[in-house]
Design a protein around this motif. Sequence first.
Motif, PDB file in Angstrom:
ATOM      1  N   ALA A  86       9.512   5.654  -5.045  1.00  0.00           N
ATOM      2  CA  ALA A  86       8.791   4.956  -4.108  1.00  0.00           C
ATOM      3  C   ALA A  86       9.257   3.627  -3.626  1.00  0.00           C
ATOM      4  O   ALA A  86       9.265   3.398  -2.479  1.00  0.00           O
ATOM      5  CB  ALA A  86       7.485   4.789  -4.882  1.00  0.00           C
TER       6      ALA A  86
ATOM      7  N   ASP B 171       7.966   5.248  -9.861  1.00  0.00           N
ATOM      8  CA  ASP B 171       8.055   4.036  -9.038  1.00  0.00           C
ATOM      9  C   ASP B 171       9.497   3.720  -8.537  1.00  0.00           C
ATOM     10  O   ASP B 171       9.694   3.208  -7.466  1.00  0.00           O
ATOM     11  CB  ASP B 171       8.024   2.758 -10.114  1.00  0.00           C
ATOM     12  CG  ASP B 171       6.663   2.580 -10.534  1.00  0.00           C
ATOM     13  OD1 ASP B 171       5.566   2.872  -9.561  1.00  0.00           O
ATOM     14  OD2 ASP B 171       6.155   2.018 -11.504  1.00  0.00           O
TER      15      ASP B 171
ATOM     16  N   ALA C  74       4.458   6.043  -5.093  1.00  0.00           N
ATOM     17  CA  ALA C  74       4.586   5.945  -6.540  1.00  0.00           C
ATOM     18  C   ALA C  74       3.607   7.089  -6.998  1.00  0.00           C
ATOM     19  O   ALA C  74       3.745   7.757  -8.180  1.00  0.00           O
ATOM     20  CB  ALA C  74       4.441   4.549  -7.013  1.00  0.00           C
ATOM     21  N   ASP C  75       2.161   6.893  -6.640  1.00  0.00           N
ATOM     22  CA  ASP C  75       1.063   7.663  -7.089  1.00  0.00           C
ATOM     23  C   ASP C  75       1.573   9.211  -6.808  1.00  0.00           C
ATOM     24  O   ASP C  75       1.293  10.395  -7.633  1.00  0.00           O
ATOM     25  CB  ASP C  75      -0.104   7.358  -6.731  1.00  0.00           C
ATOM     26  CG  ASP C  75      -0.909   6.170  -7.299  1.00  0.00           C
ATOM     27  OD1 ASP C  75      -0.373   5.713  -8.291  1.00  0.00           O
ATOM     28  OD2 ASP C  75      -1.744   5.305  -6.472  1.00  0.00           O
TER      29      ASP C  75
ATOM     30  N   ILE D  28       0.738  -1.046   0.049  1.00  0.00           N
ATOM     31  CA  ILE D  28      -0.044  -0.003   0.099  1.00  0.00           C
ATOM     32  C   ILE D  28       0.765   1.263  -0.076  1.00  0.00           C
ATOM     33  O   ILE D  28       0.645   2.257  -0.784  1.00  0.00           O
ATOM     34  CB  ILE D  28      -0.867  -0.113   1.161  1.00  0.00           C
ATOM     35  CG1 ILE D  28      -1.985  -1.098   1.018  1.00  0.00           C
ATOM     36  CG2 ILE D  28      -1.716   1.199   1.373  1.00  0.00           C
ATOM     37  CD1 ILE D  28      -2.757  -1.240   2.185  1.00  0.00           C
TER      38      ILE D  28
ATOM     39  N   GLN E 255       4.238   1.723  -0.888  1.00  0.00           N
ATOM     40  CA  GLN E 255       4.621   1.878  -2.023  1.00  0.00           C
ATOM     41  C   GLN E 255       3.954   2.504  -3.260  1.00  0.00           C
ATOM     42  O   GLN E 255       4.030   3.032  -4.054  1.00  0.00           O
ATOM     43  CB  GLN E 255       5.403   0.588  -2.417  1.00  0.00           C
ATOM     44  CG  GLN E 255       6.330   0.740  -3.763  1.00  0.00           C
ATOM     45  CD  GLN E 255       7.005  -0.562  -4.231  1.00  0.00           C
ATOM     46  OE1 GLN E 255       7.531  -1.249  -3.288  1.00  0.00           O
ATOM     47  NE2 GLN E 255       7.191  -0.730  -5.310  1.00  0.00           N
ATOM     48  N   ASN E 256       2.704   1.834  -3.142  1.00  0.00           N
ATOM     49  CA  ASN E 256       1.675   2.280  -4.349  1.00  0.00           C
ATOM     50  C   ASN E 256       1.145   3.675  -4.105  1.00  0.00           C
ATOM     51  O   ASN E 256       1.423   4.598  -5.007  1.00  0.00           O
ATOM     52  CB  ASN E 256       0.641   1.559  -4.439  1.00  0.00           C
ATOM     53  CG  ASN E 256       0.771   0.129  -4.926  1.00  0.00           C
ATOM     54  OD1 ASN E 256       1.377   0.069  -6.048  1.00  0.00           O
ATOM     55  ND2 ASN E 256      -0.319  -0.790  -4.685  1.00  0.00           N
ATOM     56  N   ARG E 257       1.091   4.216  -2.827  1.00  0.00           N
ATOM     57  CA  ARG E 257       0.525   5.358  -2.346  1.00  0.00           C
ATOM     58  C   ARG E 257       1.720   6.452  -2.866  1.00  0.00           C
ATOM     59  O   ARG E 257       1.686   7.681  -3.548  1.00  0.00           O
ATOM     60  CB  ARG E 257       0.383   5.741  -0.949  1.00  0.00           C
ATOM     61  CG  ARG E 257      -1.159   4.810  -0.792  1.00  0.00           C
ATOM     62  CD  ARG E 257      -2.203   5.388  -1.176  1.00  0.00           C
ATOM     63  NE  ARG E 257      -3.216   4.567  -1.108  1.00  0.00           N
ATOM     64  CZ  ARG E 257      -4.321   4.572  -0.395  1.00  0.00           C
ATOM     65  NH1 ARG E 257      -4.472   5.707   0.585  1.00  0.00           N
ATOM     66  NH2 ARG E 257      -5.098   3.792  -0.404  1.00  0.00           N
TER      67      ARG E 257
ATOM     68  N   ASP F  85       3.721  -6.494 -12.243  1.00  0.00           N
ATOM     69  CA  ASP F  85       2.426  -5.726 -12.262  1.00  0.00           C
ATOM     70  C   ASP F  85       1.778  -5.421 -11.219  1.00  0.00           C
ATOM     71  O   ASP F  85       0.491  -5.779 -10.962  1.00  0.00           O
ATOM     72  CB  ASP F  85       1.455  -6.530 -13.378  1.00  0.00           C
ATOM     73  CG  ASP F  85       2.176  -6.320 -14.874  1.00  0.00           C
ATOM     74  OD1 ASP F  85       2.619  -5.394 -15.121  1.00  0.00           O
ATOM     75  OD2 ASP F  85       1.891  -7.459 -15.571  1.00  0.00           O
ATOM     76  N   LYS F  86       2.454  -5.308  -9.998  1.00  0.00           N
ATOM     77  CA  LYS F  86       1.969  -5.109  -8.713  1.00  0.00           C
ATOM     78  C   LYS F  86       1.276  -6.146  -8.238  1.00  0.00           C
ATOM     79  O   LYS F  86       0.312  -5.982  -7.454  1.00  0.00           O
ATOM     80  CB  LYS F  86       0.996  -3.727  -8.559  1.00  0.00           C
ATOM     81  CG  LYS F  86       2.208  -2.624  -9.128  1.00  0.00           C
ATOM     82  CD  LYS F  86       1.528  -1.179  -8.933  1.00  0.00           C
ATOM     83  CE  LYS F  86       2.584  -0.312  -9.398  1.00  0.00           C
ATOM     84  NZ  LYS F  86       2.314   1.124  -9.016  1.00  0.00           N
TER      85      LYS F  86
ATOM     86  N   PHE G   2       7.842  -6.596  -6.768  1.00  0.00           N
ATOM     87  CA  PHE G   2       6.377  -6.008  -6.816  1.00  0.00           C
ATOM     88  C   PHE G   2       5.939  -5.297  -7.928  1.00  0.00           C
ATOM     89  O   PHE G   2       4.938  -5.461  -8.830  1.00  0.00           O
ATOM     90  CB  PHE G   2       6.058  -5.197  -5.576  1.00  0.00           C
ATOM     91  CG  PHE G   2       4.674  -4.556  -5.572  1.00  0.00           C
ATOM     92  CD1 PHE G   2       3.553  -5.449  -5.270  1.00  0.00           C
ATOM     93  CD2 PHE G   2       4.510  -3.355  -5.466  1.00  0.00           C
ATOM     94  CE1 PHE G   2       2.267  -4.883  -5.042  1.00  0.00           C
ATOM     95  CE2 PHE G   2       3.140  -2.709  -5.486  1.00  0.00           C
ATOM     96  CZ  PHE G   2       2.089  -3.558  -5.451  1.00  0.00           C
ATOM     97  N   THR G   3       6.915  -4.137  -8.500  1.00  0.00           N
ATOM     98  CA  THR G   3       6.663  -3.241  -9.524  1.00  0.00           C
ATOM     99  C   THR G   3       6.834  -4.064 -10.865  1.00  0.00           C
ATOM    100  O   THR G   3       5.874  -3.994 -11.962  1.00  0.00           O
ATOM    101  CB  THR G   3       7.618  -2.151  -9.597  1.00  0.00           C
ATOM    102  OG1 THR G   3       7.463  -1.501  -8.345  1.00  0.00           O
ATOM    103  CG2 THR G   3       7.326  -1.214 -10.757  1.00  0.00           C
TER     104      THR G   3
END
Length: 99
Positions: A16, A13, A7-8, A1, A3-5, A69-70, A65-66
Amino acid sequence: ILQNRLADWWKSDKLAIVAAAFLFGLYHLPYAYLNASWATHGDLPAALVECVWAFVAGLVLGWVFTKSDKNLFASVICHVLIDILPAVTMVNFAIKFGG
């Protein structure tokens, strides 16, 4: 979560992954320093070295993870393999040298 946040938020990426890996390494410090079952218990320099290794593992896990494709499952499997490698090495050593 996290890392996704990140990156956004940062639109990167790579940044992050580094930030999340740093926090992953930092997360391991209390365990490495305070947990009596760890070999680094009470030894701050050794605990910090463990945190550096956790940071490196975090970089690998974030990259996996990246690149997957997450897919969190890919990172979980990678984490299991990272954790089990020392145990397998110890068993192999004990078998070869009777220790």
